[in-house]
Design a protein around this motif. Structure first.
Motif, PDB file in Angstrom:
ATOM      1  N   SER A 366       7.622  46.436 -49.914  1.00  0.00           N
ATOM      2  CA  SER A 366       6.557  45.455 -49.773  1.00  0.00           C
ATOM      3  C   SER A 366       5.754  45.714 -48.503  1.00  0.00           C
ATOM      4  O   SER A 366       6.274  46.236 -47.506  1.00  0.00           O
ATOM      5  N   CYS A 368       4.215  43.107 -47.144  1.00  0.00           N
ATOM      6  CA  CYS A 368       4.066  41.751 -46.605  1.00  0.00           C
ATOM      7  C   CYS A 368       4.721  41.649 -45.222  1.00  0.00           C
ATOM      8  O   CYS A 368       5.491  42.522 -44.793  1.00  0.00           O
ATOM      9  N   GLU A 372       8.178  37.246 -46.181  1.00  0.00           N
ATOM     10  CA  GLU A 372       7.293  37.185 -47.347  1.00  0.00           C
ATOM     11  C   GLU A 372       7.717  38.234 -48.363  1.00  0.00           C
ATOM     12  O   GLU A 372       8.288  39.273 -48.011  1.00  0.00           O
ATOM     13  N   GLN A 374       6.588  39.976 -52.529  1.00  0.00           N
ATOM     14  CA  GLN A 374       5.618  40.085 -53.622  1.00  0.00           C
ATOM     15  C   GLN A 374       6.326  40.661 -54.832  1.00  0.00           C
ATOM     16  O   GLN A 374       7.359  41.323 -54.708  1.00  0.00           O
ATOM     17  N   CYS A 376       5.736  42.718 -58.802  1.00  0.00           N
ATOM     18  CA  CYS A 376       4.872  43.734 -59.416  1.00  0.00           C
ATOM     19  C   CYS A 376       5.357  44.026 -60.820  1.00  0.00           C
ATOM     20  O   CYS A 376       6.568  44.058 -61.087  1.00  0.00           O
ATOM     21  N   SER A 382       1.431  41.083 -57.059  1.00  0.00           N
ATOM     22  CA  SER A 382       1.097  39.754 -56.572  1.00  0.00           C
ATOM     23  C   SER A 382       0.719  39.772 -55.092  1.00  0.00           C
ATOM     24  O   SER A 382       1.000  40.734 -54.365  1.00  0.00           O
ATOM     25  N   GLU A 383       0.140  38.690 -54.666  1.00  0.00           N
ATOM     26  CA  GLU A 383      -0.099  38.494 -53.250  1.00  0.00           C
ATOM     27  C   GLU A 383       1.222  38.128 -52.572  1.00  0.00           C
ATOM     28  O   GLU A 383       2.209  37.770 -53.223  1.00  0.00           O
ATOM     29  N   CYS A 384       1.245  38.191 -51.238  1.00  0.00           N
ATOM     30  CA  CYS A 384       2.461  37.882 -50.502  1.00  0.00           C
ATOM     31  C   CYS A 384       2.759  36.391 -50.549  1.00  0.00           C
ATOM     32  O   CYS A 384       1.846  35.558 -50.427  1.00  0.00           O
ATOM     33  N   LYS A 385       4.022  36.060 -50.781  1.00  0.00           N
ATOM     34  CA  LYS A 385       4.467  34.667 -50.842  1.00  0.00           C
ATOM     35  C   LYS A 385       5.624  34.471 -49.862  1.00  0.00           C
ATOM     36  O   LYS A 385       6.331  35.420 -49.493  1.00  0.00           O
TER      37      LYS A 385
END
Length: 539
Positions: A366, A368, A372, A374, A376, A382-385
């Motif tokens: 990642s 991120c 955080e 993400q 795939c 995806s965006e970082c969460k």
């Protein structure tokens, strides 16, 4: 017959009346008796006037019947009166013979024209009867149709003409005459008439002009003069468009655009003179196609981006017009397109204004920040969460591909296992004791842990301010409490070294554990309980 010679002279004087339009008008000389003052003209003139002769008695007879047995009237110019007619003085030719009416007088009044042509007769008209005699007469003395019609008139065909002439004036009363054909038509423009062999034709519509032309005049033949309408020019006997608004062809919708309608073709119009080639998308986009389409100001629909159109094979993409500018080309060369669809362990990379992107393998690491993650796959990176896999009180040490970040317990927490799951226990160092309640944190708060599930941790993490006053002293034993507590001590040294524990001593229920110091009362020389009590002191 001498009278007829005199009559002939008189007829020459009135010959000009043959075609006179008014019937009742005669020369004034024929109405007066003075016209016969000369000897010998009485009978002839009276015959013209339809009157009886008054003189020349041949012999006396009591009635005209007796006279007519021995005499006769002039058969050509006279008719006998009724035989019973009596003679006033004596019978004579003037008394017993009545002058016939003159055909010259009848025809001079145009009376032949008034006769009706039988219904079964065509192409013939009533006209003056021809005769070898100098004068002809009616059947009776009356100047009317019954007396004079067929005696003075006859049905005749119109005059036959040939060559470059036509029969004119053939109408009731006249067989007409041959007239030279006119050199110019009397028809209105766009009509023609033919002439010759006795006939001047009626006007007919011309039909020799081509489409998109109009007639300039009439003609004496079927070839009427014409010219092309406005916006047309003559080519090989036809009128073809010379201005683009009149051109009926079509430009190629894919690659051409029509020129202005008022454009002159400088000759016959065609696709090459009324159409111009559109600008191409390749010339508009150049080598920066993606960047150019990214500049489209209109917002794209959800899930789509403005991107260059892709030509297939040898196809050429064109702008809307001939101008190589934004207005003509932008929306023709760029379109709203969906991002490239990807599946499996791939994601759509680079789908931004100007490009639909491409499929790329999912990353193994990642990008991120710590804490955080993400995901795939199936076309989406995806965006970082925020990571949520750690317990409350965690501190994340890494990022991750998926919600599996590495963690440890944060400061003030201690790692523990509860029901088989790793967790972080909160210490009292994280709890704030209320100064308003005169509470302070217990000693060694970072190793003293809060009670699970409780919001009020006062009993665990807080003690009364002043607990230091009992710190370093010993608790009164259970036995000593039973025998008097602080009062069992008889000197100040022993007294001041003790305190009493009361309340929730075992801390297994609700309520606080109370600490009360023993104090020496020098006046009474006794050991008593201090008035101040301290809660939950950690000794």
């Amino acid at each position: 017959m001498a009278g007829l010679r005199v009559l002939s002279s008189t007829l020459l004087a009135i010959g000009a009346l043959a075609n006179a339009p008014v019937e009742d008008e005669l020369p004034a000389a024929l109405h007066g008796d003075d016209a016969c003052a000369a000897e010998g003209c009485g009978l002839e003139l009276r015959q013209l006037r339809g009157e009886r002769a008054e003189a020349r008695i041949t012999e006396e007879e009591p009635t005209c019947g007796d006279w007519l047995q021995r005499n006769e009237c002039d058969e050509e110019s006279e008719i006998a009166v009724d035989a019973s007619t009596t003679c006033d003085d004596e019978c004579s030719q003037d008394v017993c013979c009545e002058s016939r009416a003159s055909c010259s007088f009848y025809t001079a009044m145009g009376s032949c024209a008034k006769l009706a042509v039988p219904e079964n007769v065509t192409k013939m008209v009533w006209a003056t009867k021809e005769s070898d005699e100098f004068e002809t007469f009616c059947a009776t003395a009356k100047q009317d149709e019954e007396s004079c019609g067929k005696a003075c008139c006859e049905l005749k065909p119109c005059k036959k003409c040939s060559g470059e002439t036509y029969t004119s004036g053939c109408q009731a009363g006249s067989v007409g005459e041959c007239t030279a054909c006119p050199t110019e038509s009397s028809c209105e423009a766009g009509h023609y008439q033919l002439c010759g062999e006795g006939v001047l034709g009626s006007c007919k519509k011309c039909s020799n002009a081509p489409e998109n032309a109009h007639y300039k005049a009439s003609a004496m033949s079927e070839e009427c003069p014409w010219e092309c309408d406005d916006d047309y020019t003559k080519v090989d006997g036809k009128c073809v468009a010379s201005v683009c608004r009149a051109w009926t062809g079509k430009c190629d919708a894919a690659s051409e655009v029509a020129l202005k309608s008022a454009t002159s073709c400088d000759g016959p119009c065609s696709q090459s003179t009324c159409c111009t080639t559109k600008a191409t998308c390749s010339s508009f986009l150049g080598t920066a196609a993606a960047a150019t389409c990214a500049l489209v100001k209109d917002a794209a629909a959800d899930g789509k981006v403005w991107a260059p159109l892709e030509a297939t094979g040898s196809e050429t993409l064109y702008c809307k017009g001939a101008e190589n500018d934004t207005a003509s080309c932008e929306k023709a060369c760029c379109s709203e397109q969906s991002c490239t669809a990807c599946t499996g362990e791939t994601y759509t990379k680079g789908c931004v204004p100007g490009s639909v992107g491409a499929c790329a393998a999912c990353p193994t690491k990642s990008t991120c920040d710590k804490g955080e993650y993400q995901t795939c796959g199936d076309g989406v990176l995806s965006e970082c969460k925020k990571c949520t896999n750690g317990p409350v009180g965690e501190k994340y040490l890494s990022n991750a591909m998926g919600n599996a970040c590495v963690w440890e317990c944060d400061e003030g927490y201690a790692k523990a296992t509860v029901n088989g799951e790793a967790t972080c226990k909160a210490s009292c160092s994280l709890y704030k004791c209320s100064a308003e309640k005169h509470l302070v944190s217990v000693p060694r708060a970072n190793t003293t842990y809060q009670k699970e599930g409780e919001t009020n941790q006062d009993q665990v993490c807080c003690q009364s301010a002043g607990c230091e006053k009992v710190s370093g002293k010993e608790a009164v034993s259970e036995e000593q409490l039973q025998t008097g507590g602080c009062k069992v001590f008889k000197n100040s040294t022993e007294c001041e070294a003790k305190y009493v524990v009361s309340g929730n001593q075992k801390k297994d229920g609700k309520g606080a554990t109370l600490y009360t110091a023993c104090v020496w009362d020098a006046g009474s020389e006794a050991c008593n309980w201090d008035q101040a009590q301290y809660r939950n002191c950690v000794i």
